[in-house]
Design an enzyme around this catalytic site. Sequence first.
Site, PDB file in Angstrom:
ATOM      1  CG  HIS A  22      44.045  35.010  39.829  1.00 14.58           C
ATOM      2  ND1 HIS A  22      45.215  35.441  40.392  1.00 14.58           N
ATOM      3  CD2 HIS A  22      43.049  35.667  40.476  1.00 14.58           C
ATOM      4  CE1 HIS A  22      44.942  36.317  41.347  1.00 14.58           C
ATOM      5  NE2 HIS A  22      43.645  36.481  41.410  1.00 14.58           N
ATOM      6  CG  ASP A  77      37.114  38.267  40.188  1.00 11.27           C
ATOM      7  OD1 ASP A  77      36.821  38.837  41.246  1.00 11.27           O
ATOM      8  OD2 ASP A  77      38.269  38.213  39.739  1.00 11.27           O
TER       9      ASP A  77
END
Length: 429
Positions: free
Chosen positions: A306, A364
Site C-alpha cells: 500500500h 483491495d
Amino acid sequence: MTDKSATLNVEGTDHSFEVRSGSVGPDVVDISRLYAETGKFTYDPGFTSTASCESKITFIDGDEGVLLHRGYPIDQLAEHGDFLETCYLLLYGDLPTKVQKEDFDFRVTHHTMVHEQMNRFFTGFRRDAHPMAIMCGVVGALSAFYHDSTDISDEHQRMVASLRMIAKMPTIAAMAYKYSIGQPFVYPKNDLDYASNFLRMCFAVPCEEYQVNPVLARAMDRIFILHADHEQNASTSTVRLAGSSGANPFACIAAGIACLWGPAHGGANEAALNMLAEIGSADRIPEFVARAKDKDDPFRLMGFGHRVYKNYDPRAKIMQKTTHEVLGELGIKDDPMLEVAMELEQMALTDEYFIEKKLYPNIDFYSGITLKALGFPTNMFTVLFALARTVGWIAQWKEMIEDPGQKIGRPRQLYTGEVQRDYVPLSKR
C-alpha cells in the site's frame, strides 16, 4: 500548536518557519510564507510530504498500521457498529446516542428514492456504458434535480445535501448496475437496513421475491465501513480542491468519483481480480510470484502492499475475515479464481520475500474476491467504492467549507518549458 520552529537557509539567508503539531502524527513545517519571504516554492510531486489541510476526521499511521475515524480504530467500528453509525461519526464528530442513531437512520432511509425523472435520465446512456461513467454523469446531474440544497453558505442546505448524497448513492449505484445488465430498476424499501436495501435493489427482479441473506448484508455493510474515509487520498483531495472554488457539493462528489475511477486508486480491486484471472490456476502461482520478484519483469502482483501502509493494512485484517465468512456462507469451493486467491494469500503471508518487502495482502485484494462472490461484476467494484466513500468525501467537504481559514486550492509548479519567444508570422516559419 507549538513554539518550535525550523530554519531554512536560502542563498545565505536564514528564514524561520513555525513548526505545528497535531494531536497525533508527525509535526509539520508551516511554509505558507515561504514564497513571500524567499521568492521560492517547494517541489513535492504527488504531495507526498505536504499537509494540504488541517483535519479532525481521519488519522493514518502507515508505519504502525493504524486507521482512526474521529479517534476510533477502524476494527472496532467494523466489528461492533454499522455503516450509518460510521456515517454519523464522520459527519458529526461523535458516535450517536440511541435516539440520535434512530433519527439519523430514519432520515437517511426516507431519502433513498431519487427524483422519478432521473429514470429517464439513465436512458441517455448507451446500454453497454460502464457503470462508473453513468455514476459520474448522474451524480453530477443531481444539482439539477435538487437545486434547493446547493447553497453552500447555508448550514441547513449543506446538511440536507450531505444526507441526500449518503441516502441516494446506493439507489443510483444499483440503478447504474441494473441499467448495465438490462434489468428494470428496483425501488428502495424503507423497512430494510442500508446494506440489505442496496443488495435487494441490485439483485431483486420483479418476477420473484428476494430474501436478503443477513451474512451477506453484514459483509456488504462492513465493506462500506472499511471504505468510508481514508484521509487525504487522491479522490478526497479532488473533492476538497473542487469544493475550494465554491462548487456545489454534487459537482464536488462527481469530481471525486471521476478521480476514483483511476486504476491506481479505486480500480485497484478490479485490477487485483484481473490478475487472479490472468494467473488462472493455483499451480501457476510460483511462476507469477517468480516474475513479481524479477526486477526486469514488468509484472506486478496487484492487491499487495500500500502507498501509505508499510505494515499490515488494518482494514485488510477485517476484510480477510469477512471474505472467509462470505465464502463459507455461499459454500463456494470450486471457483478457480478464488482458489488462486487463497493460495496466493497463504504464500504472501509466509514467503520471506513478501514479508521482508512488507507486501501484505491489502483491502483491495480481499474486497475484490468478496464482491465477486457476492455476485457483482468487476466493472461494479469501483462503483461500490464510490458509494462507500461518499460519506468521507462529504465529511471532508463539509469540514473544508466550515473552516474559516480555507482558501481556493492553487498549487504552483516548477516550470521547465520555453522561455519568452517572439511570435513569427506563418509565412516566415
